[in-house]
Design a protein around this motif. Sequence first.
Motif, PDB file in Angstrom:
ATOM      1  N   GLY A  91       0.845  -1.068   0.221  1.00 61.64           N
ATOM      2  CA  GLY A  91       0.408   0.355   0.250  1.00 61.64           C
ATOM      3  C   GLY A  91       1.070   1.702   0.047  1.00 61.64           C
ATOM      4  O   GLY A  91       1.888   0.779   0.622  1.00 61.64           O
ATOM      5  N   VAL A  92       0.145   2.057  -0.205  1.00 58.32           N
ATOM      6  CA  VAL A  92       0.971   3.663  -0.743  1.00 58.32           C
ATOM      7  C   VAL A  92       0.692   3.912   0.804  1.00 58.32           C
ATOM      8  O   VAL A  92      -0.076   4.291   1.524  1.00 58.32           O
ATOM      9  N   GLY A  93       2.572   4.559   1.232  1.00 50.25           N
ATOM     10  CA  GLY A  93       2.409   4.858   2.382  1.00 50.25           C
ATOM     11  C   GLY A  93       2.612   4.128   3.551  1.00 50.25           C
ATOM     12  O   GLY A  93       3.321   4.892   5.102  1.00 50.25           O
ATOM     13  N   TYR A  94       2.322   2.937   3.216  1.00 52.38           N
ATOM     14  CA  TYR A  94       2.342   1.787   4.742  1.00 52.38           C
ATOM     15  C   TYR A  94       4.007   1.492   5.211  1.00 52.38           C
ATOM     16  O   TYR A  94       4.667   1.261   3.846  1.00 52.38           O
ATOM     17  N   ARG A  95       4.061   2.322   5.980  1.00 59.17           N
ATOM     18  CA  ARG A  95       6.035   2.200   7.118  1.00 59.17           C
ATOM     19  C   ARG A  95       5.527   0.802   8.296  1.00 59.17           C
ATOM     20  O   ARG A  95       4.781   0.879   8.949  1.00 59.17           O
ATOM     21  N   VAL A  96       6.944  -0.005   8.031  1.00 61.52           N
ATOM     22  CA  VAL A  96       7.187  -0.072   9.427  1.00 61.52           C
ATOM     23  C   VAL A  96       8.274  -0.079  10.094  1.00 61.52           C
ATOM     24  O   VAL A  96       9.572   0.057   8.896  1.00 61.52           O
ATOM     25  N   SER A  97       8.798   0.091  10.889  1.00 67.39           N
ATOM     26  CA  SER A  97       9.882   0.239  11.365  1.00 67.39           C
ATOM     27  C   SER A  97      10.153  -0.637  13.223  1.00 67.39           C
ATOM     28  O   SER A  97       8.936  -0.590  13.791  1.00 67.39           O
ATOM     29  N   ASN A  98      11.501  -1.084  13.326  1.00 68.35           N
ATOM     30  CA  ASN A  98      11.844  -1.252  15.098  1.00 68.35           C
ATOM     31  C   ASN A  98      12.247  -0.647  15.866  1.00 68.35           C
ATOM     32  O   ASN A  98      13.637  -0.053  15.605  1.00 68.35           O
ATOM     33  N   ALA A  99      11.942  -0.644  16.836  1.00 66.19           N
ATOM     34  CA  ALA A  99      13.329  -0.030  18.278  1.00 66.19           C
ATOM     35  C   ALA A  99      13.128  -1.346  18.808  1.00 66.19           C
ATOM     36  O   ALA A  99      12.497  -1.637  19.963  1.00 66.19           O
ATOM     37  N   GLY A 100      14.409  -2.392  18.994  1.00 69.66           N
ATOM     38  CA  GLY A 100      14.008  -3.216  19.625  1.00 69.66           C
ATOM     39  C   GLY A 100      13.372  -4.196  20.055  1.00 69.66           C
ATOM     40  O   GLY A 100      12.638  -4.993  18.667  1.00 69.66           O
ATOM     41  N   GLN A 101      12.439  -4.873  20.814  1.00 75.42           N
ATOM     42  CA  GLN A 101      11.054  -5.145  20.489  1.00 75.42           C
ATOM     43  C   GLN A 101       9.765  -4.572  20.151  1.00 75.42           C
ATOM     44  O   GLN A 101       9.012  -5.024  20.194  1.00 75.42           O
ATOM     45  N   LEU A 103       7.601  -2.988  17.747  1.00 81.33           N
ATOM     46  CA  LEU A 103       7.177  -2.434  16.017  1.00 81.33           C
ATOM     47  C   LEU A 103       6.138  -1.532  16.449  1.00 81.33           C
ATOM     48  O   LEU A 103       4.777  -0.978  16.498  1.00 81.33           O
ATOM     49  N   ASP A 104       6.581  -0.367  15.073  1.00 79.39           N
ATOM     50  CA  ASP A 104       5.698   1.243  14.806  1.00 79.39           C
ATOM     51  C   ASP A 104       5.343   0.754  13.415  1.00 79.39           C
ATOM     52  O   ASP A 104       6.302   0.739  11.999  1.00 79.39           O
ATOM     53  N   PHE A 105       4.278   0.991  13.268  1.00 79.58           N
ATOM     54  CA  PHE A 105       3.482   0.833  11.884  1.00 79.58           C
ATOM     55  C   PHE A 105       2.974   2.030  11.105  1.00 79.58           C
ATOM     56  O   PHE A 105       1.601   2.640  12.453  1.00 79.58           O
ATOM     57  N   SER A 106       2.707   2.444  10.083  1.00 81.31           N
ATOM     58  CA  SER A 106       1.958   3.760   9.682  1.00 81.31           C
ATOM     59  C   SER A 106       1.060   3.897   8.262  1.00 81.31           C
ATOM     60  O   SER A 106       1.607   2.438   7.821  1.00 81.31           O
ATOM     61  N   LEU A 107      -0.047   2.955   8.683  1.00 76.64           N
ATOM     62  CA  LEU A 107      -0.677   2.089   8.124  1.00 76.64           C
ATOM     63  C   LEU A 107      -2.019   2.509   7.347  1.00 76.64           C
ATOM     64  O   LEU A 107      -3.061   2.596   7.509  1.00 76.64           O
ATOM     65  N   GLY A 108      -1.985   4.454   7.110  1.00 78.96           N
ATOM     66  CA  GLY A 108      -2.735   5.371   6.953  1.00 78.96           C
ATOM     67  C   GLY A 108      -3.928   5.236   8.076  1.00 78.96           C
ATOM     68  O   GLY A 108      -5.263   6.107   7.195  1.00 78.96           O
ATOM     69  N   TYR A 109      -3.503   5.032   8.767  1.00 74.99           N
ATOM     70  CA  TYR A 109      -5.192   5.745   9.542  1.00 74.99           C
ATOM     71  C   TYR A 109      -4.191   7.107  10.411  1.00 74.99           C
ATOM     72  O   TYR A 109      -3.651   7.626  10.201  1.00 74.99           O
ATOM     73  N   LYS A 122      12.615 -12.468  17.392  1.00 71.48           N
ATOM     74  CA  LYS A 122      13.599 -11.801  16.607  1.00 71.48           C
ATOM     75  C   LYS A 122      12.855 -10.853  15.702  1.00 71.48           C
ATOM     76  O   LYS A 122      12.476 -11.719  15.067  1.00 71.48           O
ATOM     77  N   VAL A 123      13.224 -10.040  15.545  1.00 71.38           N
ATOM     78  CA  VAL A 123      12.840  -9.276  14.715  1.00 71.38           C
ATOM     79  C   VAL A 123      13.138  -8.100  13.943  1.00 71.38           C
ATOM     80  O   VAL A 123      14.194  -7.646  14.295  1.00 71.38           O
ATOM     81  N   GLU A 124      12.957  -8.245  12.270  1.00 74.83           N
ATOM     82  CA  GLU A 124      14.278  -7.176  11.446  1.00 74.83           C
ATOM     83  C   GLU A 124      13.100  -6.790  10.824  1.00 74.83           C
ATOM     84  O   GLU A 124      11.508  -6.809  10.143  1.00 74.83           O
ATOM     85  N   THR A 125      13.021  -5.726  10.508  1.00 77.07           N
ATOM     86  CA  THR A 125      12.299  -4.947   9.408  1.00 77.07           C
ATOM     87  C   THR A 125      13.514  -4.357   8.474  1.00 77.07           C
ATOM     88  O   THR A 125      14.084  -3.728   8.424  1.00 77.07           O
ATOM     89  N   LYS A 126      12.537  -4.556   7.168  1.00 78.50           N
ATOM     90  CA  LYS A 126      13.428  -3.977   5.643  1.00 78.50           C
ATOM     91  C   LYS A 126      12.627  -3.229   5.131  1.00 78.50           C
ATOM     92  O   LYS A 126      11.162  -3.898   4.670  1.00 78.50           O
ATOM     93  N   SER A 127      13.001  -2.158   4.848  1.00 77.56           N
ATOM     94  CA  SER A 127      12.515  -1.138   3.769  1.00 77.56           C
ATOM     95  C   SER A 127      13.703  -0.716   2.602  1.00 77.56           C
ATOM     96  O   SER A 127      14.006  -0.077   3.122  1.00 77.56           O
ATOM     97  N   GLU A 128      12.979  -1.221   1.228  1.00 78.06           N
ATOM     98  CA  GLU A 128      13.786  -0.908   0.583  1.00 78.06           C
ATOM     99  C   GLU A 128      13.372   0.262  -0.627  1.00 78.06           C
ATOM    100  O   GLU A 128      11.973  -0.128  -0.618  1.00 78.06           O
ATOM    101  N   ARG A 129      13.918   0.532  -0.776  1.00 82.52           N
ATOM    102  CA  ARG A 129      13.080   1.647  -2.638  1.00 82.52           C
ATOM    103  C   ARG A 129      12.152   1.274  -2.720  1.00 82.52           C
ATOM    104  O   ARG A 129      13.614   0.109  -3.550  1.00 82.52           O
ATOM    105  N   ASN A 130      12.002   1.568  -3.515  1.00 81.66           N
ATOM    106  CA  ASN A 130      10.613   0.722  -4.945  1.00 81.66           C
ATOM    107  C   ASN A 130      10.430  -1.373  -4.508  1.00 81.66           C
ATOM    108  O   ASN A 130       9.800  -1.655  -5.547  1.00 81.66           O
TER     109      ASN A 130
END
Length: 184
Positions: A91-101, A103-109, A122-130
């Motif tokens: 989805g356009v503008g949907y993002r996720v990031s983590n700080a330790g344990q 998770l911070d979601f930006s889902l259009g709300y 164990k958690v890992e987030t990846k945000s790559e261009r395109n």
Amino acid sequence: MSRIGKLPVTIPAGVTVDVKDNVVTVKGPKGKLSRAINPEMTVEMNAGKLEVKRPSEEKKYKALHGLYRALINNMVVGVSQGFRKELELVGVGYRVSNAGQILDFSLGYSHNILLQLPEEIKVETKSERNKNPLIILESCDKELIGLVCAKIRSFRKPEPYKGKGIRFVGEVVRRKSGKSASAK
């Protein structure tokens, strides 16, 4: 006999299984898990293989037979190999990031969603261009990782018209045509 219940659970090298007072404890390189089982069911160790036995042919015991064998097998696989789940945000503008344990979601709300994960995951987030943002979860407990994935997915389930939402990597979402396709 239950097809699943009668299969023995093979114990790989480096994994120890202890059965005491109807509690099965499995230790391995990835961690330690324990589960209480029904006192009427018996777990026996024979030549490096675990077998679950039931007391009679009642329907209740047939159901528990396969269930406990599958749960014990998942524990053995979890402490030896581990489980891994990957989720993607479409989805356009949907993002996720983590700080330790966390998770911070930006889902259009109107607000961001914060989720505190258990220490066993164990958690890992990846945000790559395109590319769609990814969430990679790893744990030795299959049940726990499944619950966390279901919780994350409940924030934005994939919708059938544009396919936007949180889904597993490789999951196919059945698409519907809009109202303009059916009007004639």
